[in-house]
Design an enzyme around this catalytic site. Sequence first.
Site, mmCIF file in Angstrom:
data_model
loop_
_atom_site.group_PDB
_atom_site.id
_atom_site.type_symbol
_atom_site.label_atom_id
_atom_site.label_comp_id
_atom_site.label_asym_id
_atom_site.label_seq_id
_atom_site.Cartn_x
_atom_site.Cartn_y
_atom_site.Cartn_z
ATOM 1 N N GLY A 489 0.765 -1.248 0.000
ATOM 2 C CA GLY A 489 0.000 0.000 0.000
ATOM 3 C C GLY A 489 0.791 1.289 0.000
ATOM 4 O O GLY A 489 0.350 2.275 -0.583
ATOM 5 N N ARG A 531 11.257 -1.010 6.222
ATOM 6 C CA ARG A 531 12.491 -1.383 5.564
ATOM 7 C C ARG A 531 12.485 -1.358 4.047
ATOM 8 O O ARG A 531 13.550 -1.270 3.425
ATOM 9 C CB ARG A 531 12.885 -2.810 5.978
ATOM 10 C CG ARG A 531 12.018 -3.897 5.329
ATOM 11 C CD ARG A 531 12.463 -5.294 5.709
ATOM 12 N NE ARG A 531 13.722 -5.689 5.117
ATOM 13 C CZ ARG A 531 13.848 -6.171 3.889
ATOM 14 N NH1 ARG A 531 12.808 -6.284 3.105
ATOM 15 N NH2 ARG A 531 15.034 -6.534 3.432
ATOM 16 N N GLU A 721 6.512 3.516 9.573
ATOM 17 C CA GLU A 721 5.861 3.381 10.883
ATOM 18 C C GLU A 721 5.882 4.664 11.698
ATOM 19 O O GLU A 721 5.144 4.803 12.671
ATOM 20 C CB GLU A 721 6.576 2.289 11.687
ATOM 21 C CG GLU A 721 6.479 0.928 11.040
ATOM 22 C CD GLU A 721 7.458 -0.058 11.660
ATOM 23 O OE1 GLU A 721 7.048 -0.775 12.556
ATOM 24 O OE2 GLU A 721 8.637 -0.084 11.238
#
Lengths: 763, 289
Positions: A489, A531, A721
């Site tokens: 996404g 990552r 994040e």
Amino acid sequence: MTKYVGKNIPRLDGYDKATGRGLYTTDIYLPHMLHAAVLRSPYAHAKVISVDVSEAEKMEGVVAIATKDNTPRTYFNATASMFLTNLPDKPVLDQQIFSDVVRYIGDEVAAVAAETEAIAKEALKKIKVVYEELPAVYNVDDAMKDGAPQVQPDFSPGNNVCGGVVKIRYGDAEANWDKGEVFAETKVYMQRIKQAQLETHGAVADYNPKGHLKVYSTTQTPYPAKMILATIFDMPASNVHVKNPPYVGGGFGVRIGLSAKAEAIASALSILAKRPVKYIYSRSEDFLTSDSRHEGYIVSKISAMKDGTFVALDTRAYMNTGAYATLGVELAGVTGANGTSGAYRFPNIHYDGYVIYTNQETAGAFRGFGAPQGAFALETCVDQLAKQLGRDPLDLRLQNALRDGDEWWFPYPITSCKLMDCLKEAAKSIGWDEKRGKKQTGTIRRGVGIGCGTHVSNGAPFCLDYNAAFMRIEVDGSLLVSSAVPEIGPGSTTGLLQIAADAVGVPMENARFAFGDTDVAPFDVGSHASRTLYSAGYLLVRLAVDLREQIFEWAGKFLDVDPSTLDLVDGQIVSKCDAAEPHIEPTPLSYLAHQAHLRAKQFVVSGCKAPTNSPPFHAHAAEVEVDMETGMIKVLKLAAAHDVGVAVNPILVEGQIESGLIMGLGYALREEMTYQEGKGFYNDSYHKYMLPTMDETPEMESIIVEGFDPDGPFGVKGVGECGMIPTAPAIVGAVEDAIGIRFYEIPLTPGRVLKKIKEVYGD
Amino acid sequence: MKYLIANSTTEVLEFLKEAGGTASILAGGTDLVLDIESGKKKADVLIDVTRIPELKKIEEVDGFLEIGAAATLTEIHSHPLVRKYFPSLVKACKKVGSRLIQNVATLAGNVITAQPAADAGMALSVLDPRFVLVDEEGTRECYVDDMYAGFGVSTLDSGRTLMTKIRIPLPKENEAASFQRLELRKSLSLPMLNVAAMAAIKEGKFEWVRLRMAPVGKGPVRAVEAEEWLVGKEVSEETFERAGELALENANPRSNPLRGSKEYREATLPVMVKRALLEIATQLNVMEG
């Protein structure tokens, strides 16, 4: 100069997704495909004495029924930690497809494959299960008591502690504690929340009796999923093929490894039925039977000098990990590392993380991976210290924030750090100087707050991180990159192709990215730990060097020039600017590749690299409005300043930050999984789970602080994040500024807030 | 299951008769279809009434606003007449589910499903609406308190009776209505509490007040004590506050794991009542909002 990196290139999957052409697991229909439904435990803890499927088997349309009696009993861990745990540590393998003991309400007992989903569901009603109920335990404190019911006696002998206590020691917090002059201590409680990603878990497994298993799945890590399945079914990994179809409707950590048990159950049924089997989780199954964010509490203590300088940090986290380990142990490490002790200059650190088994839905990875909990705990304590010292909380943070060149305890250096700029920019955007500490009266009161933090650009060194990929020039001169990274996404595949096109020197229009498939590319960890762009990009820029070298070597011979004088710019072979005259006529790569083909040559490279890690930094500020009569909190604005190095695609970076802000807002104010003993969690649908909608979304300002990381490809760091991490601290700090009440428990639902207001202010 | 599309009221009655009580009338179906799927409700025949022209009408007739029973919430809240006369109804219709739901759901359905917290039905309840019902025996009119039999149970048997329209008397110049909602999320969520009020104010005093609240009992619950006490009282903060306290006497909210405890709802109900009355006073320019 880059042509693509740093530009808002429209995302490559945009057309497919906007037009509905994009395929997801639920869209996969194979010839002869069966549909699955799963029988789940009504008990929080029970022995499964027997599972009688004889009546269900007789139903027309039922083709196979899987139970503990006819499926492998292999122990596994459904998350990638099964194959990413660093030596010498060992992953906790405490799961089976179906087990002799059910450990939470919703635990799997049996599965049916039938011609239709309706038949499969009907057949579940005819399966007779005899249970012997066992005492159950639901929270951390009860589970740690002597004599508490044992959730996983084989894996946590006697104490319900999963995987041992996670410890971080740096300097000597104990010995230096008393060197401080002021001591702050706080205890915060955080609730369980759910990822609530748009696409529920699902898999279509197609077992070929010749011994090959192909699985379409919603996993965010195709390779680890393949390796886990190979282990469970005792097959050569080379006979297991896992692919995304290619799209995945969100991840947020909930499917690092398998998608709950979707792949394992669909495969077990496909092996029994010898036909393809589709198993798509209902929204209720997704909410109630897959990993969630850990609830629990953290006690934080800071020792500081009177001038505000931090001396030592002591934090203890107690996290409810539910029935199975999944990623709980690794997560507790990140709570301590990035969450509590990553953003400030602490010369002495003591952290203990307790991950506790209970008879509830498992908790595991969820955007931020324990860092949001750690950051909420630490930032609460920093605000407390500021109050004790009579200092402005922003000022105290600026005094102690990490900066370039600092030493820290992590096993990799601070490659770049713009945390000070993040704090200043976020504060400026929210109007800190004008608004903070202004006495509020009346029914509606306003305040501002701030929080900061750090995270990672991949999982190393807390877990294994490396990847391999192919890169080739097609006969027409276009570039094809094959990597097994998924697109869950955020637009990682667009960003990676921007990096590859710039690094190779070809136009993006003539480049393509093949992804999310273990048959098209060698090993890749998958999407987790912020990552994908950083780690896969790290490899791609190095592969590009090899590919260019190969092209120049061949072109040198073909064009009869010194290869070292050649360059590849925008798909044309040219002489380097500084090469001696005469420069060659620009030669299109398309021509060269075709000529090479006619002479039996294709330009193709492969490689494998383990990246280093680079910490991103961030600060969020919030302005809120509190209704003193109802306890309702309205967030007026969120300002988020992020040091993510170079933003490869700024609009996609802003998208990541903003989505993190909204998720953080839900965490701070509304989202909460509520357990009802004997029934399980109440929140089994979007209707019963208060995710914020656009109506609740405040003004957001995403500020990408200009930076460059020397280790990141083209200077990038992780971002996926980060937006989630310091949002709750900023909001809770703002509420305190508005009404003078500090909350040590989230979410700040109106009931919780009003109760406290009445306690403090009276009726 | 049979799915019948009716073209007229007469046809609906014929279909109902044929089915002998096993049919259910379907308009938006946003609750009914889910209830049938989950097994909560049964119907052998579904009678779609959304293509009957007279059931879609919204018009002003002899001092009443008439809303056809198949008019969707979107059609209602975007209609110029509704917006002109009943802003509180517009506000509440926009609170049901989401725009996607409002595009198919109806105000009549919002009343007939009889969920205590149904926003549109709540706002409607204080407007003195008349529900026009048709069955084998003929046509009759019902009032709000005739409609609710229990939690989620209507007095109307939609296997035998059709609601054709809702008639609302137009407000006089010194009358206004309001709607207040305490919510965890602005859309796609049921309210923690909602309060609807209508009042006439003359010379700074309440002539009469209709005040209802939910979910604090069966359907839209009347705050009778507050209503009676308010008559003749001066329009002021103190009056609103006293009315809020009195409203508690008729309210018996329950605890919900998500949408607030009994204690919280009791603590905030007076606030909602106060704000509902203030909203009326503001509309009539008696006080500043």
